[in-house]
Structure formats: structure tokens, C-alpha cells
Write an enzyme that holds these catalytic residues in place. Structure first.
Site, PDB file in Angstrom:
ATOM      1  N   HIS A 172      -3.742  -5.041   0.322  1.00 40.70           N
ATOM      2  CA  HIS A 172      -3.023  -5.494   1.298  1.00 40.70           C
ATOM      3  C   HIS A 172      -3.331  -7.147   1.377  1.00 40.70           C
ATOM      4  CE1 HIS A 172      -3.033  -1.820   3.868  1.00 40.70           C
ATOM      5  NE2 HIS A 172      -3.735  -1.344   2.931  1.00 40.70           N
ATOM      6  N   CYS A 197       0.633  -1.142  -0.104  1.00 45.42           N
ATOM      7  CA  CYS A 197      -0.054  -0.104   0.086  1.00 45.42           C
ATOM      8  C   CYS A 197       0.851   1.330  -0.090  1.00 45.42           C
ATOM      9  CB  CYS A 197      -0.908  -0.068   1.135  1.00 45.42           C
ATOM     10  SG  CYS A 197      -2.303   0.815   0.774  1.00 45.42           S
ATOM     11  N   GLU A 225      -1.768  -9.115   3.107  1.00 44.49           N
ATOM     12  CA  GLU A 225      -1.736  -9.866   4.544  1.00 44.49           C
ATOM     13  C   GLU A 225      -3.117  -9.977   5.145  1.00 44.49           C
ATOM     14  OE1 GLU A 225      -1.201  -6.587   3.605  1.00 44.49           O
ATOM     15  OE2 GLU A 225      -1.674  -5.052   5.200  1.00 44.49           O
TER      16      GLU A 225
HETATM   17  N1  GLN Z   1      -2.038   6.593   2.789  1.00 48.70           N
HETATM   18  C1  GLN Z   1      -2.103   5.869   1.811  1.00 48.70           C
HETATM   19  C2  GLN Z   1      -3.374   6.176   1.052  1.00 48.70           C
HETATM   20  O1  GLN Z   1      -4.643   6.357   1.316  1.00 48.70           O
HETATM   21  C3  GLN Z   1      -1.710   4.314   2.088  1.00 48.70           C
HETATM   22  C4  GLN Z   1      -2.786   3.757   2.832  1.00 48.70           C
HETATM   23  C5  GLN Z   1      -2.282   2.250   3.325  1.00 48.70           C
HETATM   24  O2  GLN Z   1      -0.895   2.132   3.222  1.00 48.70           O
HETATM   25  N2  GLN Z   1      -3.247   1.376   3.650  1.00 48.70           N
HETATM   26  O3  GLN Z   1      -3.478   5.852  -0.191  1.00 48.70           O
END
Ligand code: GLN
Length: 538
Positions: free
Chosen positions: A510, A384, A512
Site C-alpha cells: 500500500h 493490493c 498510499e
Molecule cells: N483481499 C486481499 C488479500 O487479503 C487484498 C487485501 C488488500 O487489498 N488490502 O490478500
């Protein structure tokens, strides 16, 4: 009329006793006897969901397939049981009040005064039975967050009392988890806090059927007898939960203590088939007898609190076990990483993960770490925000876009290679408004990821507002730095890879959240394999 049975898990004496792990372990034992089980968690705080909570407050925010931002215990449920949970599996006081207030505004209470009892408790009871009423489950385990005696837990405890009354004693039971502290000075385990907490529960009209006692030392038979006598339960319903090295041992410990047996007996059920934990035991066997060892760096800004990256840590355990590898996670605080010291700080690592996150703090450290991993051919996995930072690093250091950034960090940057998603631009509310839950992704053939998934079509869970800005496609990507996965509907970049490297992958989603004991995630598996290869080169 479905004949779903209900098991409630409450906590006493102190928080952090691991109700979620006990609930998941019991569910595992019941599942291993062919029962269909699900677990849900009711949290007494007023946030509508934990999505708006800082990880320091409540650990990681877990995300389900259907896009619910939930308590991290749902991660344990999914990892132990290999089932999906959903919006319905996590309810907070905020959510309960929100829906009661909405009903009031719609005039659904027909002029009545809306009160905690019966309106809030009815809403709680309805939600407690939502999954049970689908008829899909033999048992629903409900974990009540917080500690018995807390003011905010009262409506939940009262709802449990009413539900047991409605359902009948043979269809519902209460497991109370408490702590048996050891007083070193006296050299004794103490039962008094447990007696008090069971009494507090009784004052609310609930008598615990089973007491699970967290302890650092073995409970003697005599102590169990005493607890049984004072707490009004049978001797076999006093279950010891002794500290163990890994949470994955807890189901076996509960089996030894006969927790599943007492539960089945109380609910007047017999096993549907002889208990089979073969694959669980196989996992534990591999996990406990590793042949290799790896050091994996985890770069993030919440590293002081292990729970902040719970699912990543567990995914590494799953992938490590299959590869017969013990993984030592080296936490690297992104704010302590500086360009000049990165090499020294990351020395000796066999792989590097750059974690998800929000906000500006620590991002330059993340970018420096990624540059180091890319240049030094250290296996890299960006998740992410980690993927977004990998794009910025490449844009700045290889494509001459010195001012490349994300508008999350610098709204006025010259080259916004990461920008707010179009669909996010008109959204003002913070809660529950990110791009959440499962989204499809098409993979490019002949990429690391296509090889890892053994497929060209995948679906993964998301939680973000920003994305790769497609206006920069031509300026950022090249023969080496490629798009390995895109969303088929929107064309959003979901995965990037760097080719001139043994393993350099960044994912906007994600992975995970989908790794379980019986189904370790393909990307974590491949990353661990690549890190093993890296180590072999030493
Ligand atoms: N802050 C980033 C976004 O909102 C990444 C979010 C995250 O890592 N879950 O896109």
C-alpha cells in the site's frame, strides 16, 4: 524526569467535527517552531483495533510501519507531520481491557477487585504517557475519540482529569472542539450546545482551556466574548475553525486564530524558533493554482464513502500538487462495471486506479476495468487487491487460464494464481493476523518502478493474506508481463508490470500509507505524470 507537555483534544456536541485535523494542524504549527511533537488517538470502541471493521463503519484502516492497523486519523498525523506513528499511537477500549484482563489472569492485581477506577484508568494513563516517557517529544497531543458525554468515553475523560492533576496545570491542557450551529430560520449562530458540552466536561472535573469552534460562518467578537464568559476561558482561547475547501488550509486558519500562541502560553513555553511554514505554503500554492487537470478513475466497492480510500485520495492530492495538476477522482463502483459497458463507463479517464479490498463482491468489474486499461493503454495502478486482479486478468485473457482466480474468491478454482500465503494457512483469528507493516522489496532494474523510486531497494507497508502463487510463475509471466519487485527473504511477488503499455503497475503493498505533504509518494508521482502524458495525446 522528562518534561514532555500533554495536550488533550476532546470533542463535544457532535461527532465528525474533525478533531484529528485540528490536532494535526496544531502539531504542524508547533513542529514549524521546532518542537518535537507526536499525536496519539484513544478510541472508545471495543474492537481491539479497527482492522476488523468494515470501511463503511469507520472509513479506511490505516497501517503503520510497525504493522498496527489503526484509525484513519493516524494517516492525517503522518501526512501533516511527515513522521511515523506506531502501535503506541492508537489505543482502543478493547486493547485497554484486553491488557488489564491479561494482567488479572497473570495474578498481577494481587487479589484485588479489578475495577474501571483505578485499574482501567491506570492502564489508560500509562498508555497516554508511553510516548511522552521516551523523552523524544516536547509535546504529546492526545485525541480522545467520540463525544464528551458518551458513556464509553467516561474512563478516558476521568483518566485525563487524573493525569492533569498528576502532571500539573502548566504541563497539560485540554482543547475542546465543538460545533456552533447556524440556524437559518433565525439567521443566527447558536452557542448553547457549546455551553452545554463545556458544562458536561466540567461535571467530569475538567475545565477546557481552549475551545475550538467549528462553524460555517465567521464568529463575531461579541459571540466570542459571550462564549468566553459562559465557558470560563479567556477571549483569546476561543478559536474559530471555519469550514475550508481543503484540510490543508486548517493549519493556516489555526495560525490566524493564534491557536499555537495560546497553547504555548498556557504551557509556559516560548517558540524554539520563528514559525516557518515555507514548504507547506509552497505545497498549498501549487495545489491551489493548478495548470493542468486530470480525471482519474478509482475503482472499488466502497466508493460511496470517500473515507474508505482516504490515503489514496490524499496521495493523489500530494502527487497532483507537485505536478501542478488538479485531480478529479471519478469514483467507479466495481459492482456496476460490466464487460459490455466498461468502455463507456471509463471513457474520458486519463488514468485508472483499482483499489484494495476484500471478498468477492465486485471483482469481475475490477477485472473488466483492468482488461480495458491494459488493452487501451490507459495508465493503470493496481493496489493490493488491484494488483491481484491484474494478475488474474492477464492469466485469464492472455495466458489461456480461463478459470484463474484467487482462492479468496473461489477456494476451488482450477488455477489459483492468487493463493493464501503459506504463513497464513494455520491462522484462524482474523484480527491483526494479516501480513502487516513494512517489508523490504528488491526492484528489477529498468522497470517503471525502479525509475520512479530511483532505487533498487525499497520498503513498503502491507495488509493482506493472499499473494501471487509462485507455482504459476512460468505460466503467468512472460516478456511483456513481468515481475518488477520481489521480497528478498520470501521470494513473494510484490510488483508486476506490463511492458507493452505506457504505465501499467500493480503493487501488493500500500504505497498510499507513506505519501505525505512534504514527501509525495514516488509511484503516485509517476502515475500522475503518466496520466498527464496520456492526456497530452488526446
Ligand atoms: N483481499 C486481499 C488479500 O487479503 C487484498 C487485501 C488488500 O487489498 N488490502 O490478500
Amino acid at each position: 524526569m522528562s518534561n514532555t507537555k500533554y495536550i488533550f483534544v476532546t470533542g463535544g456536541v457532535t461527532s465528525s467535527l474533525g478533531k484529528g485535523i485540528i490536532a494535526a494542524s496544531l502539531a504542524k504549527l508547533l513542529q514549524a517552531q521546532d518542537f518535537k511533537v507526536t499525536i496519539q488517538k484513544f478510541d472508545p470502541y471495543i474492537n481491539v483495533d479497527p482492522g476488523t471493521l468494515n470501511p463503511y463503519e469507520h472509513g479506511e484502516c490505516y497501517v503503520t510501519e510497525d504493522g498496527a492497523e489503526t484509525d484513519l486519523d493516524l494517516g492525517h498525523y503522518e501526512r501533516f507531520l511527515n513522521i511515523n506513528t506506531s502501535q503506541a499511537n492508537n489505543v482502543t477500549t478493547g486493547r485497554v481491557y484486553q491488557s488489564v484482563i491479561e494482567k488479572e489472569r497473570r495474578g498481577e492485581f494481587l487479589g484485588k477487585t479489578v475495577q474501571v477506577i483505578p485499574h482501567i484508568t491506570n492502564e489508560i494513563k500509562e498508555r497516554m504517557q508511553l510516548l511522552g516517557k521516551t523523552g523524544e517529544y516536547d509535546m504529546v497531543i492526545t485525541e480522545i475519540g467520540g463525544t464528551v458525554g458518551d458513556i464509553e468515553s467516561l474512563p478516558y475523560i476521568e483518566s485525563v482529569r487524573q493525569l492533569i492533576w498528576d502532571l500539573g496545570k502548566e504541563n497539560a491542557l485540554v482543547i475542546h472542539l465543538t460545533l456552533i450551529p447556524y440556524l437559518a430560520a433565525a439567521g443566527e449562530l447558536k452557542t448553547k450546545p457549546t455551553q452545554h458540552s463545556v458544562k458536561t466536561l466540567m461535571e467530569s472535573g475538567i475545565s477546557a482551556d481552549i475551545i475550538v469552534c467549528r462553524t460555517e460562518h465567521e464568529l463575531s467578537g461579541e459571540l466570542k466574548e459571550k462564549l468566553a464568559l459562559f465557558c470560563n476561558v479567556k477571549r483569546e482561547a476561543i478559536i474559530q475553525s471555519i469550514d475550508v475547501d481543503t484540510i490543508y488550509d486548517v493549519p493556516l486558519k489555526m495560525l490566524e486564530e493564534g491557536l499555537d500562541k495560546v497553547v504555548l502560553q498556557k504551557l509556559q513555553l516560548s517558540p524554539k524558533k520563528p514559525l516557518d511554514l515555507t514548504s507547506w505554503n509552497l505545497f498549498l500554492e501549487k495545489f491551489k493554482n493548478p495548470k493542468h487537470k486530470l480525471k482519474i478513475g478509482l475503482v472499488g466497492k466502497y466508493v460511496e464513502l470517500q473515507d474508505s480510500y482516504k490515503s489514496i485520495v490524499e496521495s493523489l492530492i500530494h502527487a497532483g500538487a507537485i505536478n501542478e495538476t488538479e485531480i478529479e477522482i471519478i469514483s467507479v463502483h466495481s459492482e456496476h462495471l460490466e464487460e459490455g459497458t466498461v468502455a463507456a463507463q471509463l471513457k474520458g479517464l486519463h488514468g485508472l486506479i483499482v483499489a484494495p479490498g476484500f471478498g468477492e463482491r465486485g471483482i469481475e468489474g475490477k477485472i473488466s476495468a483492468i482488461a480495458y486499461a491494459r488493452e487501451n493503454k490507459l495508465p493503470f495502478f493496481g493496489i493490493c487487491l488491484g494488483m491481484q486482479m491484474a494478475v488474474i486478468e492477464y492469466a485469464r485473457n492472455q495466458k489461456g487460464l480461463q478459470d484463474a482466480n484467487s482462492t479468496e474468491m473461489d477456494p476451488n478454482c482450477k488455477h489459483a494464481v492468487i493463493d493464501l500465503m503459506e504463513s497464513q494457512k494455520s491462522i484462524l483469528n482474523k484480527g491483526g493476523t494479516m501480513r502487516l507493516g513494512a517489508w523490504d522489496c528488491d526492484l528489477q532494474p529498468n522497470t517503471i518502478v525502479a525509475q520512479a523510486y530511483q532505487s533498487n531497494k525499497i520498503s513498503e507497508r502491507h495488509r493482506h493474506r493472499y499473494e501471487f502463487n509462485n507455482a504459476y510463475l512460468a505460466q503467468v509471466f512472460d516478456e511483456q508481463f513481468i515481475i518488477a519487485g520481489t521480497n528478498p527473504e520470501t521470494g513473494l511477488v510484490e510488483i508486476i508490470e506490463y511492458k507493452n503499455h505506457p504505465w501499467f503497475v500493480g503493487v501488493q503493498f500500500h504505497p498510499e500509507y507513506k505519501s505525505t505533504v512534504s514527501n509525495p509518494h514516488p509511484l503516485f508521482l509517476a502515475f500522475v505524470k503518466a496520466s498527464l502524458t496520456q492526456k497530452a495525446k488526446e
